[in-house]
Design a protein around this motif. Structure first.
Motif, mmCIF file in Angstrom:
data_model
loop_
_atom_site.group_PDB
_atom_site.id
_atom_site.type_symbol
_atom_site.label_atom_id
_atom_site.label_comp_id
_atom_site.label_asym_id
_atom_site.label_seq_id
_atom_site.Cartn_x
_atom_site.Cartn_y
_atom_site.Cartn_z
ATOM 1 N N ALA A 97 10.707 4.052 -1.935
ATOM 2 C CA ALA A 97 9.466 3.999 -1.146
ATOM 3 C C ALA A 97 8.247 4.092 -2.077
ATOM 4 C CB ALA A 97 9.438 5.116 -0.106
ATOM 5 N N ASN A 98 8.304 5.010 -3.045
ATOM 6 C CA ASN A 98 7.199 5.141 -4.006
ATOM 7 C C ASN A 98 7.032 3.878 -4.827
ATOM 8 O OD1 ASN A 98 6.559 7.721 -3.249
ATOM 9 N ND2 ASN A 98 7.778 8.695 -4.851
ATOM 10 N N ALA A 99 8.159 3.298 -5.257
ATOM 11 C CA ALA A 99 8.115 2.080 -6.074
ATOM 12 C C ALA A 99 7.501 0.930 -5.280
ATOM 13 C CB ALA A 99 9.523 1.703 -6.544
ATOM 14 N N CYS A 115 2.043 -5.451 -0.052
ATOM 15 C CA CYS A 115 0.620 -5.093 0.026
ATOM 16 C C CYS A 115 -0.232 -6.320 0.349
ATOM 17 C CB CYS A 115 0.164 -4.476 -1.305
ATOM 18 S SG CYS A 115 -1.610 -4.172 -1.391
ATOM 19 N N ASP A 116 -0.120 -7.348 -0.509
ATOM 20 C CA ASP A 116 -1.071 -8.469 -0.449
ATOM 21 C C ASP A 116 -0.784 -9.473 0.663
ATOM 22 O OD1 ASP A 116 -1.042 -8.524 -4.082
ATOM 23 O OD2 ASP A 116 -2.297 -7.399 -2.685
ATOM 24 N N LYS A 117 0.514 -9.726 0.915
ATOM 25 C CA LYS A 117 0.840 -10.755 1.923
ATOM 26 C C LYS A 117 1.197 -10.138 3.265
ATOM 27 C CE LYS A 117 1.205 -15.091 0.130
ATOM 28 N NZ LYS A 117 2.008 -15.356 -1.101
ATOM 29 N N LEU A 118 2.050 -9.094 3.233
ATOM 30 C CA LEU A 118 2.614 -8.565 4.483
ATOM 31 C C LEU A 118 1.788 -7.425 5.095
ATOM 32 C CD1 LEU A 118 6.365 -8.569 3.318
ATOM 33 C CD2 LEU A 118 5.139 -10.339 4.597
ATOM 34 N N HIS A 119 0.951 -6.785 4.269
ATOM 35 C CA HIS A 119 0.046 -5.710 4.743
ATOM 36 C C HIS A 119 0.793 -4.605 5.485
ATOM 37 C CE1 HIS A 119 -2.960 -8.563 3.515
ATOM 38 N NE2 HIS A 119 -2.516 -9.454 4.390
ATOM 39 N N VAL A 120 1.845 -4.107 4.831
ATOM 40 C CA VAL A 120 2.660 -3.045 5.437
ATOM 41 C C VAL A 120 2.191 -1.682 4.954
ATOM 42 C CG1 VAL A 120 5.005 -2.099 5.650
ATOM 43 C CG2 VAL A 120 4.660 -4.590 5.535
ATOM 44 N N ASP A 121 1.915 -0.776 5.893
ATOM 45 C CA ASP A 121 1.584 0.616 5.552
ATOM 46 C C ASP A 121 2.794 1.239 4.848
ATOM 47 O OD1 ASP A 121 0.502 3.508 7.565
ATOM 48 O OD2 ASP A 121 1.124 3.361 5.485
ATOM 49 N N PRO A 122 2.622 1.724 3.607
ATOM 50 C CA PRO A 122 3.764 2.256 2.853
ATOM 51 C C PRO A 122 4.457 3.443 3.526
ATOM 52 C CG PRO A 122 1.864 2.012 1.416
ATOM 53 C CD PRO A 122 1.387 1.745 2.806
ATOM 54 N N GLU A 123 3.787 4.097 4.452
ATOM 55 C CA GLU A 123 4.442 5.180 5.195
ATOM 56 C C GLU A 123 5.710 4.656 5.878
ATOM 57 O OE1 GLU A 123 4.240 8.319 5.395
ATOM 58 O OE2 GLU A 123 5.430 8.660 7.221
ATOM 59 N N ASN A 124 5.683 3.361 6.241
ATOM 60 C CA ASN A 124 6.842 2.793 6.932
ATOM 61 C C ASN A 124 8.063 2.679 6.018
ATOM 62 O OD1 ASN A 124 5.621 2.252 9.585
ATOM 63 N ND2 ASN A 124 4.307 0.870 8.423
ATOM 64 N N PHE A 125 7.850 2.623 4.678
ATOM 65 C CA PHE A 125 8.996 2.578 3.759
ATOM 66 C C PHE A 125 9.724 3.912 3.807
ATOM 67 C CE2 PHE A 125 7.158 -1.215 2.780
ATOM 68 C CZ PHE A 125 6.122 -1.226 1.852
ATOM 69 N N ARG A 126 8.939 4.993 3.943
ATOM 70 C CA ARG A 126 9.538 6.326 4.031
ATOM 71 C C ARG A 126 10.378 6.435 5.315
ATOM 72 N NH1 ARG A 126 8.915 11.215 6.006
ATOM 73 N NH2 ARG A 126 7.186 10.665 7.358
#
Lengths: 142, 146
Positions: free
Chosen positions: B138-140, B93-104
């Motif tokens: 992904a949720n975690a 979240c803070d450093k990489l700014h990855v949309d969590p949808e991509n974990f799914r």
């Protein structure tokens, strides 16, 4: 996000290779969908959804026929699937997210049965094709 | 994530046969090929110009192996995925700014890579168990987003 000519050719080639087995793989994909994503079962409360169920096989055949129709009419998916879109939108009232879940399970099934053909480029072509089918199926939604 | 004893057993049985580096590389490679917008996080990886370039890219292979090693750790702590992935969640979240949808999406690529390499073991029940785990991870990973 239309399919390029090369991507269309990849999808057609795999479909030709599957021949009369499309139904078998779509049926497996349906079984996987019901097991992996139990919310999808809510659309079939009156069916036997256990593995090997005759009702899943019958539905698998219908879905397989629709996908084969789509492969043969890639230039006009919205037209080809218009009647099915009406049905899913207005009669069955299916949330379109579920088409994506079935699409994912179909990719899993094809990866298992055609490992040599299931390159990343093939996966991308199939994924795009299934997304276009999903969009066409959702096109009549209000 | 809530798994039955049978599901836990199916997961650990298959995982015992998995080449974590190979599956990780394949899953990350397929993510970058099939969902090209995910390449935005890997501009320093060099040549990602084609499917073959991506799949043979050393950085992709190495990072894929790293990601799946982390996933593998998660399999040892299925009862506390949020705790296990808390630090990684903050990082994404803070450093990489990855949309969590991509974990799914990556979770689905792991599932597909497993099916591809272990067709006979990847039964519908085993897939269902892995879908629960990938959703849980992904949720975690999204849990500390703010």
């Amino acid at each position: 996000m239309a399919l390029s000519p090369a991507e269309q050719e990849m999808v057609r080639a795999l479909w030709k290779k599957m021949g009369t087995n499309v139904c078998i793989y779509v049926t497996e994909a349906l079984e996987r969908t019901f097991l992996a994503f139990p919310s999808t079962k809510t659309y079939f409360p009156h069916w036997d959804l256990s593995t090997g169920s005759a009702q899943i096989k019958t539905h698998g055949q219908k879905v397989a026929d629709a996908l084969t129709l789509a492969v043969n009419q890639l230039y006009d998916l919205t037209g080809a699937l218009s009647a099915l879109s009406d049905l899913h939108a207005h009669k069955f009232c299916v949330n379109p997210i579920n088409f994506q879940l079935l699409g994912h399970c179909l990719l899993v099934t094809l990866a298992r049965h055609y490992p040599g053909d299931f390159s990343p480029a093939m996966q991308m072509s199939l994924d795009k094709f299934l997304n276009l089918v999903t969009s066409a199926l959702a096109s009549k939604y209000p | 994530v809530h798994l039955t004893a049978a599901e836990k057993s199916a997961i650990l049985d298959l995982w015992g046969k998995v080449n974590v580096g190979e599956i990780g590389a394949e899953a990350l490679g397929r993510l970058l090929v099939v969902y090209p917008w995910t390449q935005r996080f890997f501009e320093k990886f060099g040549d990602l110009s084609s499917a073959s370039a991506i799949m043979s890219n050393a950085h992709v292979k190495s990072h894929g192996a790293k990601v799946l090693a982390s996933f593998s750790e998660g399999l040892k702590h299925l009862e506390d995925l949020k705790g296990t992935f808390a630090k990684l969640s903050e990082l994404h979240c803070d450093k990489l700014h990855v949309d969590p949808e991509n974990f799914r999406l990556l979770g689905n690529m792991i599932v597909i890579a497993l099916a591809h390499h272990h067709p006979s073991e990847f039964t519908p029940c085993t897939q269902a168990a892995f879908q629960k785990v990938t959703a849980g991870v992904a949720n975690a990973l999204a849990h500390k987003y703010h």
